[in-house]
Design an enzyme around this catalytic site. Structure first.
Site, PDB file in Angstrom:
ATOM      1  N   ARG A 219      33.875  45.697  42.069  1.00 25.34           N
ATOM      2  CA  ARG A 219      34.737  44.545  42.161  1.00 25.34           C
ATOM      3  C   ARG A 219      36.211  45.170  42.643  1.00 25.34           C
ATOM      4  O   ARG A 219      36.830  46.064  41.707  1.00 25.34           O
ATOM      5  CB  ARG A 219      34.964  43.742  41.031  1.00 25.34           C
TER       6      ARG A 219
ATOM      7  N   ARG B  91      25.419  28.511  38.635  1.00 24.81           N
ATOM      8  CA  ARG B  91      26.460  28.641  39.764  1.00 24.81           C
ATOM      9  C   ARG B  91      25.916  29.982  40.278  1.00 24.81           C
ATOM     10  O   ARG B  91      25.189  30.841  39.600  1.00 24.81           O
ATOM     11  CB  ARG B  91      27.792  28.785  39.650  1.00 24.81           C
TER      12      ARG B  91
END
Length: 461
Positions: A335, A289
């Site tokens: 993040r 992915r």
């Protein structure tokens, strides 16, 4: 195209659809009906309540939403159902193009034991380890055969650090096995775990792959994801620095070789662990992915990975050769999580009353946040990614520090403050770190006074 995800990755996919001239249909839970992604999508379908199991994790509801909306394709993003062969198979059975590999390839790559066996079959180093454990007695026998503590117990299915336990002494093996197996069963529905030697000083290096239906496989260089806490990545960079060129070349070649052997189609990431004391590497896993950290690769290559995924799914050949790929400058990604580092990184859902992240040349922000946005308590705490690009690593780290220092977030606590501390840490800013640096060196050495004197705006209060 159905966008089968939420948050910042849903926004990212919707924008790629816009660039490709594709109508986007977004599925949402009841908790996300007013999200930024819902405002940007061409069409929105509420498929269930806030509970992920009754919405984003329901294969039947996701596929039915795609059929009802007349979607030709489905992009799963990352997390949720993105690596579930059952979703891929359901798409294949209903004539929906899945943006990713086939169900069979996903099954092979998603099982760490199968993927490791495939890697071994084509000569990629995987390190000594077991082929799977079924019970505690198997674990004891395997540990005796390996005879090289510390050992690492890992879940065969899934990732994200769940089901991973370091065992430093034989007396701790049974407790560690039970903990890993139970956690793996709860997280992935599969309690199978395996053993491998634990590398004390390691760097987490991963290679971005793109492969089309015409047999072309390309790598887009590597990323360094060694800044981790509890096996969860916090900061990512591209390319890696401080590793021998020959070692990096072998890692890239291994990733391409594995993708070819799997007959892989789409975007994938091959993850490796580098033993910095021996200048060697072992294969960890293949993620079938797009990765959270894909923007740092986009920054240094100029390749739009999401759009390439879509084009590959349409049957188009990759438009560039391996020689065309040029790695320019250095990129760093933070993040940003809705968490309070001063309270054990506890999640902090709530309403964002101010959201200001400075942007300019070489600065990119992927997020679903805005003034008044709600961070629901039901899902992952990732709310944004700040990506900077500069000619050198030193300049990229300095630029990221400036962006973080000038960011203003109110209403919730975030990790912006502690990431600013990391950028300003002399070890991080000057030396390639290992996977345990954050937990074993930075966090223990972070004084209460440093946290207390951090400006409240950068701490998100």
């Amino acid at each position: 195209m159905l966008v089968a995800n939420r948050g910042e990755i849903a926004v990212r996919i919707i924008r790629a659809c816009f660039d490709e001239g594709i109508e986007s249909v977004l599925i949402v839970s009841a908790a996300d009906r007013d999200s930024l992604a819902a405002r940007l999508a061409d069409e929105v379908v509420v498929i269930g309540p806030a509970s992920a199991t009754e919405s984003y994790l329901s294969v039947s509801r996701v596929v039915q939403a795609a059929l009802n909306a007349g979607c030709d394709a489905l992009h799963p993003g990352y997390g949720f159902l993105s690596e579930r062969p059952t979703l891929v198979k359901a798409c294949e059975e209903n004539g929906i193009t899945f943006i990713g590999p086939s169900a069979e390839v996903m099954r092979e790559s998603g099982d760490k034991l199968l993927a490791r066996a495939m890697a071994e079959s084509v000569g990629i180093p995987t390190g000594k380890g077991t082929v799977g454990l079924l019970d505690a007695e198997d674990a004891i026998r395997a540990a005796d055969e390996l005879n090289c503590y510390p050992l690492l117990l890992k879940a065969s299915a899934g990732g994200g650090g769940r089901g991973m336990t370091i065992v430093r002494h034989p007396d701790d093996l049974l407790e560690g096995f039970n903990r890993s197996s139970t956690e793996a069963e709860r997280a992935f529905g599969d309690g199978t775990v395996y053993l491998e030697p634990y590398i004390e000083k390691a760097r987490h290096i991963e290679v971005q792959i793109l492969a089309d239906t015409h047999g072309n496989v390309r790598h887009l260089g590597e990323r360094d994801c060694s800044a981790q806490r509890r096996y969860q990545k916090i900061i990512e960079e591209a390319p890696s620095v401080g590793l021998p060129e020959a070692l990096v070349a072998r890692i890239r070649e291994a990733a391409v070789k594995l993708a070819i052997s799997l007959h892989y189609v789409g975007a994938a990431t091959c993850e490796f662990l580098v033993d910095v004391q021996r200048d060697s590497f072992v294969f960890l896993e293949l993620n079938a992915r797009v990765q959270v950290e894909h923007p740092v690769t986009e920054a240094i290559t100029g390749v739009d990975i999401i759009r390439e995924q879509i084009r590959i799914a349409r049957g188009e050949a990759l438009s560039f050769s391996q020689e065309d790929v040029r790695l320019t400058g250095h990129a760093v990604e933070c993040r940003i999580n809705a968490e309070n580092p001063d309270s054990g990184f506890l999640p902090t859902p709530g309403t964002v009353t101010e959201w200001t992240i400075p942007q300019g040349s070489g600065v990119r922000v992927d997020t679903y946040m805005c003034n008044g946005a709600v961070v629901p308590p039901y899902y992952d705490s990732l709310i944004a990614k700040i990506i900077v690009h500069a000619p050198t690593r030193e300049e990229a780290v300095a630029k990221m520090a400036t962006v973080l220092a000038k960011s203003r977030v109110r209403g919730i606590s975030t990790t912006i403050g502690i990431q600013l501390e990391i950028m300003n840490d002399p070890t991080f800013s000057t030396t390639p770190i290992t996977t345990k640096w954050l937990e074993e060196s930075f966090l223990p050495g972070r004084s209460a006074s440093n946290a207390a004197t951090m400006p409240s705006t950068t701490r998100g209060n």
